[in-house]
Design an enzyme around this catalytic site. Structure first.
Site, PDB file in Angstrom:
ATOM      1  N   ALA A 117     -60.990  33.401  -0.770  1.00 44.42           N
ATOM      2  CA  ALA A 117     -60.947  34.537  -1.262  1.00 44.42           C
ATOM      3  C   ALA A 117     -59.147  35.197  -0.594  1.00 44.42           C
ATOM      4  O   ALA A 117     -59.024  36.414  -0.907  1.00 44.42           O
ATOM      5  CB  ALA A 117     -61.152  35.683  -0.846  1.00 44.42           C
ATOM      6  N   ASN A 181     -66.579  33.977   5.518  1.00 50.92           N
ATOM      7  CA  ASN A 181     -65.631  32.762   6.077  1.00 50.92           C
ATOM      8  C   ASN A 181     -64.019  32.874   5.829  1.00 50.92           C
ATOM      9  O   ASN A 181     -63.328  32.987   6.659  1.00 50.92           O
ATOM     10  CB  ASN A 181     -66.099  31.981   5.322  1.00 50.92           C
ATOM     11  CG  ASN A 181     -67.859  31.405   5.764  1.00 50.92           C
ATOM     12  OD1 ASN A 181     -67.454  30.371   6.377  1.00 50.92           O
ATOM     13  ND2 ASN A 181     -68.207  31.473   4.175  1.00 50.92           N
ATOM     14  N   HIS A 210     -60.000  42.828   0.705  1.00 47.70           N
ATOM     15  CA  HIS A 210     -59.815  42.446   2.032  1.00 47.70           C
ATOM     16  C   HIS A 210     -57.995  42.991   2.737  1.00 47.70           C
ATOM     17  O   HIS A 210     -57.104  42.950   1.836  1.00 47.70           O
ATOM     18  CB  HIS A 210     -59.313  40.500   1.758  1.00 47.70           C
ATOM     19  CG  HIS A 210     -60.117  39.848   1.195  1.00 47.70           C
ATOM     20  ND1 HIS A 210     -61.500  39.055   2.126  1.00 47.70           N
ATOM     21  CD2 HIS A 210     -61.099  39.990   0.431  1.00 47.70           C
ATOM     22  CE1 HIS A 210     -62.683  38.956   1.233  1.00 47.70           C
ATOM     23  NE2 HIS A 210     -62.425  39.037  -0.296  1.00 47.70           N
TER      24      HIS A 210
END
Length: 258
Positions: A117, A181, A210
């Site tokens: 991602a 992850n 993120h």
């Protein structure tokens, strides 16, 4: 027609399969005995690892969690089958990381770690050599993505963000094996000792966010990604499957030219 293996058939595997035309790939999915995930007609289920190996797929994608990496990936690599792992947090276990490296050497097969991602990993790999580099990775998601964790902690999110965790990448990977992850991907790129991880449930978050902040002798950098969640799993970004598809296509193309 290509044959590609899957370990597990949850949201990520489902998203990967639907990107490819049904007549382009023959899929073989390794499932637990008794699992019934509603497979499409062009996805064949097997329940034994040796049956997946016997299918001789061009590549295999692990999309079933960190335990599946330990249980399945070494044998695939030793059998010479290139494997992509979605659950990169499994490599926070040094013994498993060493075991995978040795298996890849024995079988002459590639172990591929997709970017998942995230973006900006090339920058992090560049500054990894700088001893003063410091990286802060923040996973900021809507409360719905952390419903189980909030309930377990007895927390209720009203209109304020709640910090669920702050610590090292290895601690984060161990505590949240299914949805952090990305934190360990940052750690692998920059060096785990340089990275601090924050996990935040934020009602103002518009998607799976993120945030990567970097300070080093080379300068400062900030990466901010807001990813739409997978329609089948709010904990997972839709971009995760797309990243695996891109890495899978590159791997298959490379294997075809060997």
């Amino acid at each position: 027609m290509l044959t590609i293996g899957l370990i597990g058939y949850g949201a990520i595997a489902h998203d990967i399969v639907r990107v490819f035309p049904a007549d382009a790939v023959r899929w073989v999915a390794l499932l637990r005995e008794g699992a019934r995930p509603g497979l499409p007609g062009h996805v064949r289920a097997v329940t034994r690892l040796d049956a997946l190996i016997d299918a001789r797929p061009t590549a295999v994608v692990e999309a079933a969690g960190q335990q599946a990496v330990a249980a399945c990936v070494p044998a695939l690599l030793e059998a010479g089958i290139p494997t992509l792992i979605a659950s990169v947090g499994a490599l926070s276990d040094p013994a498993l990381a060493a075991r995978l490296s040795e298996a890849a050497r024995i079988g002459g097969a590639r172990l591929v770690l997709p970017s998942g991602a995230l973006g900006g990993l090339d920058y992090l790999r560049a500054i990894a050599v700088l001893p003063d580099a410091r990286v802060r990775y923040t996973s900021r998601k809507p409360p719905a993505a952390w419903a189980a964790e909030l309930a377990a902690a007895g927390l209720t999110v009203d209109d304020r963000a709640i910090v669920l965790f702050e610590g090292t990448p290895s601690e984060a990977a161990g505590r949240y094996p299914k949805n952090l992850n990305a934190a360990f991907a940052v750690a692998m790129a920059a060096g785990a000792e340089k990275v601090t991880v924050l996990v935040i449930a934020d009602p103002a978050a518009s998607g799976n966010t993120h945030e990567i902040e970097v300070e080093s002798a080379a300068g400062t950098a900030s990466f901010h990604l807001v990813n739409a969640p997978s329609p089948d799993n709010p904990k997972t970004s839709a971009l995760t499957a797309l990243s695996i598809v891109a890495a899978l296509r590159e791997l298959v193309d490379r294997e075809g030219h060997r």
